[in-house]
Scaffold this active site. Structure first.
Site, PDB file in Angstrom:
ATOM      1  CB  CYS A  65      45.540 -53.613 -15.391  1.00  0.00           C
ATOM      2  SG  CYS A  65      45.192 -53.830 -13.657  1.00  0.00           S
ATOM      3  NE  ARG A  73      42.699 -53.679 -21.002  1.00  0.00           N
ATOM      4  CZ  ARG A  73      42.355 -54.750 -21.696  1.00  0.00           C
ATOM      5  NH1 ARG A  73      41.799 -54.601 -22.866  1.00  0.00           N
ATOM      6  NH2 ARG A  73      42.568 -55.943 -21.243  1.00  0.00           N
ATOM      7  CD1 TRP A  86      39.032 -52.093 -11.661  1.00  0.00           C
ATOM      8  CD2 TRP A  86      39.818 -54.098 -11.060  1.00  0.00           C
ATOM      9  NE1 TRP A  86      38.027 -52.766 -11.000  1.00  0.00           N
ATOM     10  CE2 TRP A  86      38.487 -54.001 -10.626  1.00  0.00           C
ATOM     11  CE3 TRP A  86      40.526 -55.271 -10.793  1.00  0.00           C
ATOM     12  CZ2 TRP A  86      37.841 -55.025  -9.938  1.00  0.00           C
ATOM     13  CZ3 TRP A  86      39.885 -56.290 -10.106  1.00  0.00           C
ATOM     14  CH2 TRP A  86      38.542 -56.160  -9.695  1.00  0.00           C
ATOM     15  CG  ASN A 132      47.455 -55.662 -17.506  1.00  0.00           C
ATOM     16  OD1 ASN A 132      47.735 -54.732 -16.774  1.00  0.00           O
ATOM     17  ND2 ASN A 132      47.063 -55.514 -18.761  1.00  0.00           N
ATOM     18  N   GLY A 133      47.074 -58.907 -14.388  1.00  0.00           N
ATOM     19  CA  GLY A 133      46.870 -60.294 -13.962  1.00  0.00           C
ATOM     20  C   GLY A 133      47.081 -60.406 -12.467  1.00  0.00           C
ATOM     21  CD  GLU A 163      22.228 -55.967 -19.938  1.00  0.00           C
ATOM     22  OE1 GLU A 163      22.801 -56.753 -19.166  1.00  0.00           O
ATOM     23  OE2 GLU A 163      22.794 -54.964 -20.422  1.00  0.00           O
ATOM     24  CE  LYS A 215      24.573 -52.337 -20.257  1.00  0.00           C
ATOM     25  NZ  LYS A 215      24.865 -53.620 -19.648  1.00  0.00           N
ATOM     26  CD  GLU A 265      27.744 -52.326 -15.944  1.00  0.00           C
ATOM     27  OE1 GLU A 265      28.740 -52.964 -16.208  1.00  0.00           O
ATOM     28  OE2 GLU A 265      26.713 -52.381 -16.656  1.00  0.00           O
ATOM     29  CG  HIS A 305       6.355 -67.132  -4.287  1.00  0.00           C
ATOM     30  ND1 HIS A 305       5.424 -67.932  -3.680  1.00  0.00           N
ATOM     31  CD2 HIS A 305       6.072 -67.159  -5.608  1.00  0.00           C
ATOM     32  CE1 HIS A 305       4.613 -68.452  -4.600  1.00  0.00           C
ATOM     33  NE2 HIS A 305       4.990 -67.988  -5.789  1.00  0.00           N
ATOM     34  CE  LYS A 354      33.702 -52.937 -22.916  1.00  0.00           C
ATOM     35  NZ  LYS A 354      32.235 -53.016 -22.777  1.00  0.00           N
TER      36      LYS A 354
HETATM   37  C1  F6R Z   1      27.947 -55.053 -18.152  1.00  0.00           C
HETATM   38  C2  F6R Z   1      29.233 -55.524 -18.571  1.00  0.00           C
HETATM   39  C3  F6R Z   1      29.827 -56.746 -17.930  1.00  0.00           C
HETATM   40  C4  F6R Z   1      30.318 -57.659 -19.037  1.00  0.00           C
HETATM   41  C5  F6R Z   1      31.035 -58.878 -18.461  1.00  0.00           C
HETATM   42  C6  F6R Z   1      31.507 -59.822 -19.553  1.00  0.00           C
HETATM   43  O1  F6R Z   1      27.511 -53.946 -18.860  1.00  0.00           O
HETATM   44  O2  F6R Z   1      29.789 -54.959 -19.454  1.00  0.00           O
HETATM   45  O3  F6R Z   1      28.921 -57.406 -17.100  1.00  0.00           O
HETATM   46  O4  F6R Z   1      29.221 -58.032 -19.816  1.00  0.00           O
HETATM   47  O5  F6R Z   1      32.133 -58.477 -17.681  1.00  0.00           O
HETATM   48  O6  F6R Z   1      32.405 -59.194 -20.413  1.00  0.00           O
HETATM   49  P1  F6R Z   1      32.752 -59.813 -21.813  1.00  0.00           P
HETATM   50  O7  F6R Z   1      31.512 -59.725 -22.647  1.00  0.00           O
HETATM   51  O8  F6R Z   1      33.863 -58.970 -22.347  1.00  0.00           O
HETATM   52  O9  F6R Z   1      33.155 -61.233 -21.580  1.00  0.00           O
END
Ligand code: F6R
Length: 605
Positions: A2, A27, A72, A98-99, A479, A483, A486, A502, A600
């Protein structure tokens, strides 16, 4: 998670707030809204993107004070009613938040029992009613009174028609930054929304409130005792928050990796002694030697790169090390050991799960350092020292350049820990030379983008994929799968190559491609054996490897990355997986910077 913006000054608020919201949209992007105070309080809010809100603003939506929000969803679906700002029954008070308000259900019930009609499903709406019901003299007192009834986390901004000369804001767990302009004041949950207007800013801490008027701001605790807070200049280039000529932030940020890598290494490679030079750790050699264990905590991609970091620490320093999801850590009542070095890793420095883990460790007397990108963020401030990642602003939800710099931060840390132990000067120098080569080698991988784009076009057809690797290669696979799922929304599962037989081998078929991480290392032969097993079951294979690895007769498409020192190879093996995910998502027509359901900076538990 948010975004909040606020403005009070001499200009019309709505256009400025819309511009700020557009910069915060990563966000949260399921709905957006504005409230402005002109001749009265007016609110406009809408499910969808900020541009939809802008296109639909009512006529004469004027006022020189206003607040805005991009959401969000936590409580209630993403629709017009649940969008922020929320207002009281008379429409005098508007709140953005936010929160999460943990006791919202109880408060909603109390308000309903008192005859208040709640319009939305949200936790936030209770705040608007609580502020409106207060009969205290000042808006500050009314907001403080409302907050006293609340349990949970918040960053809030409040407008009140009876107090048109001010915006009152408060923070507890969700960031708020005040921006000082010329006869105008701004507030936002993120620096990126402010830097176009001002680089003179003040951060609020948890438990603090502030009043913004057109001419200045005052800060105080929630008991309304004043605290002094100076605004300071931040050294930031506003254009670093723009995508420039790129069609997405993710692409821009992937391409920035060579320069970002150079920045995190700059001044931190001690070639003479073959070690890292990390002033921010604030530990002398004796303290560094006393560390018996390293525990790394992060979430999502930061957790996976934490696993890469744990391998580096074990290999270079021979200190037992592991990584754990910060979101689980404090719920298992962890044993905190005095001779363990805890490392919190986070791009945003705001991830609530990581922040709460840090607080739990510190409360129990543990020492925790941060590997954090955003300077001055909550996690950076909470830690006992740390390493800033200098990746520059990362806007795309999918983390790329910050993740690369996290890996390099871990390599520097591992070197420093190793060189006060048994890592020889020759090995130290070998790794320093390897680190110095990395930015150029990252560029080489990026230069192979066209071939990766072709490959991604084929992978995009698959509903389900495996990403497999062993030991150093396993976090790379995790990872890569992260990606891919996501941003392409394909089911991508990471597995240890050794574990396939297994159980999951049952899923291998011509419809399920496997992306295998097969570096030239001590496990190459075993990895190639597993490739045969996958191929024998008709599974299409993409192998991320080194040019000198002989894959024999295995039918596959190979991606060769440059070789570095084996300990540093994982990051070079990771970069092509970013490009694969990016191009698959592009072929599928997805909004790459704003993947569905995500945002984010995850600032809610
Ligand atoms: C994946 C991604 C998320 C962040 C996670 C931690 O591409 O961006 O999995 O890595 O939410 O975020 P930070 O690094 O901001 O603590």
């Amino acid at each position: 998670m948010c975004g909040i913006v606020g403005y009070i000054g001499t200009q019309q608020a709505a256009p400025l707030l819309l511009e700020g919201l557009a910069r915060l949209e990563h966000r949260g992007y399921d709905s957006a809204g504005l409230a402005v105070l002109g001749s009265g309080l007016r609110v406009a809010k809408k499910a969808g993107r900020v541009r939809d809100l802008g296109a639909d603003l009512p006529k004469r939506f004027t006022g020189k004070a206003g607040i805005g929000h991009t959401r969000w969803a936590t409580h209630g679906p993403a629709n017009d009613v649940n969008a922020h700002p929320h207002v009281d029954a008379k429409g005098d008070v508007a709140v953005v938040h936010n929160g999460i308000i943990d006791n919202a259900a109880t408060l909603r019930q109390q308000l309903t029992d008192d005859g208040v009609d709640l319009a939305s499903d949200t936790d936030t709406e209770v705040l608007a009613h609580l502020v409106a019901r207060s009969t205290a003299d000042t808006l500050e007192e009314r907001v403080a009174e409302a907050l006293a009834a609340i349990e949970g986390t918040y960053g809030i901004a409040v407008l009140h028609a009876d107090f048109p000369d001010r915006i009152v804001v408060a923070r507890n767990g969700s960031p708020l930054i005040i921006g000082v302009g010329d006869k105008e004041m701004h507030v936002a949950s993120d620096l990126g929304a402010l830097v176009r207007y001002t680089t003179t800013v003040a951060h609020l801490d948890d438990g603090e409130m502030a009043t913004l008027t057109a001419t200045g701001f005052t800060t105080y605790r929630q008991d309304l005792t004043r605290i002094a807070r100076e605004a300071t200049e931040v050294d930031v280039d506003p254009s670093s928050y723009d995508a420039g000529e790129h069609d997405s932030f993710m692409r821009k940020e992937m391409l920035e990796q060579p320069s970002a890598a150079e920045r995190v290494l700059r001044g931190r490679l001690d070639e003479r002694f073959g070690t890292g030079h990390l002033g921010g750790l604030d530990m002398d050699a004796r303290e560094t030697r006393a560390i018996k264990r390293v525990k790394i905590l992060g979430c999502g991609s930061a957790y996976y790169v934490g696993q890469m970091g744990a391998s580096l620490v074990e290999e270079l320093a021979r200190i037992p090390a592991d990584a754990e999801a910060a979101s689980e850590f404090r719920y298992r009542n962890p044993v905190i050991e005095p001779d363990t070095l805890y490392v919190a890793v986070s791009q945003s420095g705001e991830t609530i799960d990581t922040l709460l883990a840090v607080q739990e460790i510190r409360r129990k007397g543990g020492r925790v350092i941060g590997l954090v990108n955003v300077v001055g963020s909550a996690i950076a401030r909470e830690c006992d020292g740390g390493i800033y990642l200098h990746a520059g602003p990362e806007v795309a939800v999918a983390s790329t350049k910050a993740l690369t710099n996290m890996f390099l931060g871990f390599a520097l840390l591992a070197l420093q820990l190793g060189r006060v132990r048994d890592l020889s000067i020759a090995d130290g120098k070998r790794l320093i030379a390897g680190l110095s080569r990395l930015p150029e080698q990252i560029q080489e991988v990026l230069d192979g983008e066209d071939a990766l784009a072709d490959l991604a076009t084929d992978l995009a057809d698959a509903e389900s994929l495996f990403f497999v690797g062993r030991v150093r290669g396993f976090p790379v696979a995790r990872e890569g799968a992260q990606k891919f799922k996501e941003i392409s929304y394909r089911h991508a599962e990471a597995y240890q190559t050794s574990e396939l037989k297994h159980g999951p081998l049952a899923l291998i078929s011509p419809e399920v491609p496997t992306i295998a991480i097969v570096p030239a290392d001590e496990l190459t032969d075993r990895n190639v054996g597993a490739l045969h097993e996958i191929a024998a079951r008709g599974g299409p294979l993409v192998v991320v490897t080194h040019a000198d690895v002989d894959l024999g007769e295995v039918p596959c498409r190979r991606i060769d990355v440059p070789r570095n020192e084996r300990e540093l190879d994982p990051i070079l093996l990771t970069i092509p997986l970013q490009l694969l995910a990016f191009h698959a998502a592009q072929v599928l027509g997805h909004d790459i910077d704003k993947p569905r359901n995500l945002a984010k900076s995850v600032t809610v538990e």
